[in-house]
Design an enzyme around this catalytic site. Structure first.
Site, PDB file in Angstrom:
ATOM      1  N   ARG A 170      12.814  -9.231  57.704  1.00 34.61           N
ATOM      2  CA  ARG A 170      11.952  -8.994  58.718  1.00 34.61           C
ATOM      3  C   ARG A 170      10.694  -7.943  57.954  1.00 34.61           C
ATOM      4  NH1 ARG A 170      13.961 -12.511  60.729  1.00 34.61           N
ATOM      5  NH2 ARG A 170      15.894 -12.226  62.243  1.00 34.61           N
ATOM      6  N   GLY A 171       9.292  -8.008  58.384  1.00 35.87           N
ATOM      7  CA  GLY A 171       8.429  -7.016  58.082  1.00 35.87           C
ATOM      8  C   GLY A 171       7.618  -7.960  56.876  1.00 35.87           C
ATOM      9  N   CYS A 172       7.679  -9.248  56.841  1.00 34.98           N
ATOM     10  CA  CYS A 172       6.734 -10.026  55.773  1.00 34.98           C
ATOM     11  C   CYS A 172       5.999 -10.949  56.676  1.00 34.98           C
ATOM     12  CB  CYS A 172       7.919 -10.833  54.904  1.00 34.98           C
ATOM     13  SG  CYS A 172       8.844  -9.907  53.897  1.00 34.98           S
ATOM     14  N   ALA A 173       4.787 -10.919  56.078  1.00 29.47           N
ATOM     15  CA  ALA A 173       3.957 -11.879  56.959  1.00 29.47           C
ATOM     16  C   ALA A 173       4.269 -13.266  56.663  1.00 29.47           C
ATOM     17  CB  ALA A 173       2.434 -11.661  56.356  1.00 29.47           C
ATOM     18  N   SER A 174       4.657 -13.687  55.501  1.00 25.00           N
ATOM     19  CA  SER A 174       5.425 -15.197  55.347  1.00 25.00           C
ATOM     20  C   SER A 174       6.582 -14.910  55.401  1.00 25.00           C
ATOM     21  CB  SER A 174       4.969 -15.330  53.954  1.00 25.00           C
ATOM     22  OG  SER A 174       5.491 -14.500  53.021  1.00 25.00           O
TER      23      SER A 174
END
Length: 142
Positions: free
Chosen positions: A45-49
């Site tokens: 979680r917390g990743c744009a990809s």
């Protein structure tokens, strides 16, 4: 590939485009993540990809307790896949205690990568580091 190998290779590359290409090549060299490990539990979680990290304890032969951690991962973004490869090089061969104590963000800063990542990529990197540390801490507590 070790983090020292990556440091040495970075020192030979003057241009940031060459360094980006190198990081992407590191990501391409990672073994593919099996489909059965691309689960919600392994999603970072917390990743744009899209990023998946799967970890499992590596037991100490004499005590049977987890002493290290095996990591696999992938991303749908080539540069992020490369960042995963750098993270694995930082943590490979370390004990769980060393993993928890290792400041990967500092190492990315030393490489100059931190200042060349977008804010979204920096946030995603922080999420991946947090996940690896959290998994190592859980294995230590088990």
């Amino acid at each position: 590939m070790t983090i020292d190998d990556i440091r040495a290779d970075f020192a030979l590359l003057d241009d940031w485009e060459d360094r980006y290409r190198y990081v992407i090549e590191l990501g391409r060299a990672l073994p593919p993540l099996p489909e059965d490990l691309r689960t919600e539990a392994n999603k970072v979680r917390g990743c744009a990809s899209q990023v998946w990290l799967a970890t499992k304890p590596v037991a100490n032969a004499s005590s049977g307790r987890a002493s290290g951690m095996d990591m696999q991962g992938t991303s749908d973004a080539m540069i992020v896949q490369g960042l995963i490869a750098v993270l694995f090089a930082i943590y490979q061969g370390k004990t769980l205690e060393e993993i928890v104590a290792t400041d990967a963000q500092r190492i990315f800063g030393e490489l100059g990568l931190s200042e060349h990542l977008t804010q979204q990529r920096s946030n995603g990197l922080a999420s991946m580091v947090k996940r690896i540390h959290s998994d190592a801490e859980m294995m230590l507590a088990a």
